[in-house]
Design a protein around this motif. Sequence first.
Motif: not given
Length: 492
Positions: A240-266
Motif C-alpha cells: 500500500f502506498t501511504e497515500e492509499e492508506d490516508l485515502q481509506m482513513k479519510r473516507m472513514l473520517q468523512r462518514m464520522d463527520v456526517l454521523a456526528k452532524r446527523a446525531t446533533e440535528k436529530g
Amino acid sequence: MKMTFYGQFVAGEDQEAIKPLIRRNQAFGVGAVLDYSVEEDLSAEEAERKEMDSCTSAAEKEMGGAEQREKQYRAHRGFGDRRGGVISARTYFYADEAKCDQHMETFLRCIDASGGSSENGFSAIKLTALGRPQFLLQFSEVLVKWRRFFQQMAAEQGQAGRAALEMKLEAEKLQEALANLGIATKAESQHWFTGENLGMSGTVDLLDWNSLIDSRTKLSKLLLVPNMQTGQLEPLLSRFTEEEDLQMKRMLQRMDVLAKRATEKGVRLMVDAEQSYFQPAISRLTLEMQRRFNRDRAIIFNTYQCYLKEAYDNVTVDVELSRREGWHFGTKLVRGAYMEQERERAAQIGYEDPINPTYEKTNEMYHKCLDYILEEIKHSRKANVMVASHNEDTVKFTLRRMMELGIHPSEKKVCFGQLLGMCDQITFPLGQAGFPVYKYVPYGPVNEVLPYLSRRAQENRGFMQRANQERDLLWKEVKRRLLAGSLFSPNH
C-alpha cells in the motif's frame, strides 16, 4: 422544464425552494428523505476512465497482478460506467479527495436542511461519494473471503448448507485447523477467542469470526485474506502506498463527520445500497457506524437489497449482532436498483449471478427479511425498518403483520417510503391513517439533476401510461356521476 418532468420528480433547486412542498406533504402526514440529486454529466468514456483509475491500486498499475484478484471484485472496463442499466440511483465517480470533501459538505447541508425542515427527517448518503472506490472493492473482497473461509471450515465440520447463524464451529477444532494451515499457532488463536463474549460456549459462530476483523487496526492490515491452498494469511495487495492508506482513513473520517452532524440535528442518516461488489464493505462500514451512534436510538440506517440471494443471511446476522451488543438496528428494505447491470456483469465476466432468479423469489425474500425484522420489533422494540416499496401487496403484507404482532403506528418503529412523484395513492392514505410515511425527495438545480432525470424519464414511460389510464378512468367516473346527478356523493 420546471412545470414538466422536473416538477413531477424533483422538489426544487435548493433547501429554500423545497420547503413549500415539504410543508404541504407534512400537512398530510408525509415526511421527507432529502436526497441532493446532482450528478456529473460525464460521457461513457470519461466515466470508464475515472472508474478504472480509481478502482486500481498503485501497486497493480505499476506491476500488474490485478488478475489474481477475484473476478467479481476487480474493475472491468466494459462495466466502468456504473450508470449502465441503472435508472433510479445516483452515481458518483471518484475524481480526487477534494471532490469527496465537496460531496461531504453537500451531504452536511442536506442533513442541516432535514433538521430545519421536518421533525424525524431522514437524509440519504452514498459511500462512493465519500472516497476512492478501490478501498470498497478490496475490503469487500476481504470480507467475502473471510466469510467463505468460515463456511469452508463449517463444511469440514459437517455443517454445509446451514443458515449463516446456525453454523457453529467447535473452538478446539477451529484452533487445530488454523494451526494446521499455518495461519496461527494454538496459543495465538486461543488469544483471539478469549474476548468477553467470544467462544464462551466452546463454539465460534460467524459473528465471533467477523469480530476478528477489527476496524481499529491499521487499515491496510485489514486487507489480509486466508489462502486455503498455501495455508497462509496473505495480503490482498503486495503493498500500500501511504497515500492509499490516508485515502481509506479519510473516507472513514468523512462518514464520522456526517454521523456526528446527523446525531446533533436529530436527523436519521440513510446509507444507500450500491453494486454487489461494493456492498459488503458499505454494509460493514455502516454497521461500524451503527455500533457507535445507535446506542440510544436508530440514527444510522443500513439498506438491504432483497434481490440479492444472500439478503436474508445479511439481515439475520446484523440483527443478531445488534441484539448481542444492545444497540438499535435501523434498516431500509428495498428490492434493488442494479439488477440488469448485475446480471450482465456476472454473465460476461464469469461469476455466479448474485441476484435471485425470479421477481417472485425477490418478493419472497423481501417478505421473509421484513417478517424477521417485524418479529424482532415485537420482541425487543429496538429494531426499526423503512419499507421502501411501491408494491401494494408488500404494503398490505406489512400492515397485516403489524396488526398481528401488535406493533402500533404511533411507536414509529415501522415506516414506509416511496419516491416523490410516484405512488401517491399509497403514500398519502398511509399518512392520513397515522402511519409514518416518507417521500424520497430529490432536489438540486435543473441543469445539474438532468442526468438523474433523464434516466427517471426512461423508467417512467410505463408510469406515465398508467397515469393517463387513471386520468381516463377518473373522467369516465365524473361523466357518469354528472349524468346520474350525484357528482359529490361517493356512495353511488
